[in-house]
Design an enzyme around this catalytic site. Structure first.
Site, short mmCIF file in Angstrom:
data_model
loop_
_atom_site.label_atom_id
_atom_site.label_comp_id
_atom_site.label_asym_id
_atom_site.label_seq_id
_atom_site.Cartn_x
_atom_site.Cartn_y
_atom_site.Cartn_z
N ASP A 79 -5.77 -8.30 1.15
CA ASP A 79 -5.92 -9.73 0.88
C ASP A 79 -6.80 -9.95 -0.35
OD1 ASP A 79 -4.45 -10.20 3.17
OD2 ASP A 79 -6.21 -10.47 4.43
N ASN B 89 0.85 -1.18 0.00
CA ASN B 89 0.00 0.00 0.00
C ASN B 89 0.89 1.24 0.00
OD1 ASN B 89 0.75 0.60 2.73
ND2 ASN B 89 -0.85 -0.78 3.48
N LEU B 90 0.30 2.41 -0.08
CA LEU B 90 1.09 3.63 -0.25
C LEU B 90 2.03 3.87 0.93
CD1 LEU B 90 1.73 6.11 -1.96
CD2 LEU B 90 -0.16 7.30 -0.82
N SER B 91 1.55 3.65 2.14
CA SER B 91 2.41 3.89 3.31
C SER B 91 3.57 2.90 3.35
CB SER B 91 1.59 3.81 4.60
OG SER B 91 1.03 2.53 4.78
N GLU B 92 3.31 1.64 2.97
CA GLU B 92 4.38 0.64 2.91
C GLU B 92 5.40 1.01 1.83
OE1 GLU B 92 1.85 -3.31 4.35
OE2 GLU B 92 1.88 -2.71 2.24
#
Length: 477
Positions: A264, A195-198
């Site tokens: 998921d 995701n964007l934060s990751e």
């Protein structure tokens, strides 16, 4: 528009990763505990759902694909509950049992659509020998088109490089939902789906689209990836591949209630679509549509082929507008988990007039969601005569579904909606006119379930019959 879904029934996918059991306790909150300044939840519903890698497997199996799940569990009730539920969804489980560890379990307490607390029961599996996992991967390589590595940093994927090498040697795509900032351990994967934060935790904060693309392409080169898919919440998702233009896809979510398990769903649909023989671009298209479905549900959830088809056709997967009876039941179940009050009414609604609109608006004010059940054409003829309905069922339902006050529209073939009401069991059943509550079809079933029945007044001077007579009179002049 006819939507051709991937041939999921031909897709074989193995999922290896951190397996979890998600438990949910639901109930109303009516008072503060005398023991401490905390709310008291009177639990009336308990649910258990597969989480983590198990939720990925559920998403794949729910599409009709062949899902085989490998992971580490304890020898306990949670492991047995997982196996039982997954078997019901045709997921083939091949767990490695570790007697010294409990199955990872997460318990959430919810009230009035709010999560109050989460309790985790777990011990890391980092010291467990990964060789049994490698053996299971080797055995399956000839029958799968994709390998999903679902990483929640709980210890099942301490040997990711070995797993990637095994799959790539067999020309099987490896899809990974990463965890943490060490992307080196995922070197050589076919696709990463942070995701964007990751993504920004590894690549750095991005101030523009161009910067995101530039840094994403560097990650692909640095870690020998075939592609990178960055999921960006309300901004949709972005697919990056070497020597190809970036592919930006806007979000399709219309209402967001819970993002639990959305990642998921994305990787599950990606894997199933690729294993069915579709391109990566097509897989991202379907995964984006599926993500829009699942965030409209509460808790870890799956997406059915019907929901996916509706989503790519532009219909809200949470269920708004014209629906089948089965789709309605799913939508009502989701609404109840969110603590919403469901109101239901019924009628012919042949020529929609101001009285109808006012009545439906008043009914909607009595709850959070309004269902309108509509007599079929045959049912209307039996009730009103051979000259009715003036407008066929499909047109009547479309017009009703366009009203702001109406959430769901469904039809019924019988003379009364009693069977339908008994299957839905709304919190409040309303009817317009001069009925007595006990005369209303379905009232006994609603009362028996603890619901309410109410009669609302129609607006004076508004009548479909009078409108038809006026039209006939005018046409005879």
């Amino acid at each position: 528009m006819k939507v051709n879904l991937p041939a999921f029934e031909r897709a074989g996918v193995m999922i290896v990763g951190d397996v979890m059991l998600d438990r949910y306790w639901y109930g109303p909150t009516c008072r503060i505990s005398p023991e401490a300044p905390v709310p008291v939840v009177k639990v009336n519903t308990v649910e258990e759902r597969p989480g983590g890698a198990a939720n990925v497997a559920m998403n794949i199996a729910s599409l009709g694909a062949n899902a085989r799940l490998v992971g580490l569990t304890g020898i306990d009730d949670a492991a047995r509950a997982l196996s039982k539920t997954l078997a019901e969804f045709n997921v083939k489980c091949d767990f490695v049992s570790v007697p010294t560890h409990p199955t990872i379990t997460k318990l959430r307490v919810l009230s009035r659509n709010q999560q109050l607390i989460r309790l985790d029961f777990e011990e890391g599996f980092e010291g467990v020998d990964p060789e049994p996992l490698h053996e299971r991967i080797n055995q399956a390589l000839g029958s799968i088109g994709a390998l999903v590595l679902s990483d929640y940093a709980k210890g099942a994927l301490t040997s990711v490089q070995t797993m990637i090498a095994l799959a790539r040697q067999a020309d099987v795509a490896v899809l990974i939902d990463p965890k943490g900032t060490d992307f080196e351990r995922y070197r050589g994967a076919t696709l990463l789906t942070p995701n964007l934060s990751e993504f920004e935790a590894v690549a750095g904060k991005c101030k523009s689209e161009d910067e995101l693309v530039e840094r994403g392409m560097k990650l692909i080169a640095n870690y020998d990836l075939s592609a990178l898919l960055v999921t960006r919440s309300e901004q949709g998702m972005t697919l990056l591949q070497p020597n190809k233009a970036p592919l930006h896809m806007p979000t399709q979510a219309q209402e967001v209630y819970d993002v639990t398990g959305a990642g998921d769903t994305v990787i599950g649909v990606l894997a199933a679509t690729l294993a069915a023989g579709n391109t990566l671009e097509e897989a991202c298209y379907f995964a984006n549509a599926a993500a829009g479905v699942v965030v409209g549900k509460l808790g870890t959830s799956t997406v059915s082929p019907v929901e996916l088809e509706n989503a790519v056709r532009g219909r809200a997967a949470t269920g708004f507008g014209v629906m089948t009876e089965e789709e309605l039941k799913q939508a009502v179940a989701s609404a109840r988990k969110r603590g919403e009050k469901v109101v239901m009414t019924n009628g012919v609604f042949d020529i929609l007039h101001a009285g109808h609109v006012s009545y439906l608006a008043n009914a909607r004010k009595l709850g959070d969601r309004l269902i309108v059940a509509v007599n079929s054409d045959a049912s209307t003829k039996r009730l009103k005569g051979e000259s009715r309905p003036v407008n066929p069922l499909e047109q009547r339902m479309i017009v009703l579904g366009a009203l702001e006050s109406v959430d769901w529209v469904v039809s019924f073939e019988e003379d009364t909606p009693q069977r339908l009401i008994a299957g839905i069991l709304p919190d409040l059943l309303v009817k317009g006119g001069d009925y007595k509550p006990e005369e209303i079809a379905g009232s006994e079933e609603v009362w028996a379930n603890g619901g309410e029945v109410m009669v609302l007044n129609f607006e004076d001077g508004c009548s479909t019959t009078n409108i038809i007579k006026k039209i006939q009179t005018e046409s005879e002049k």
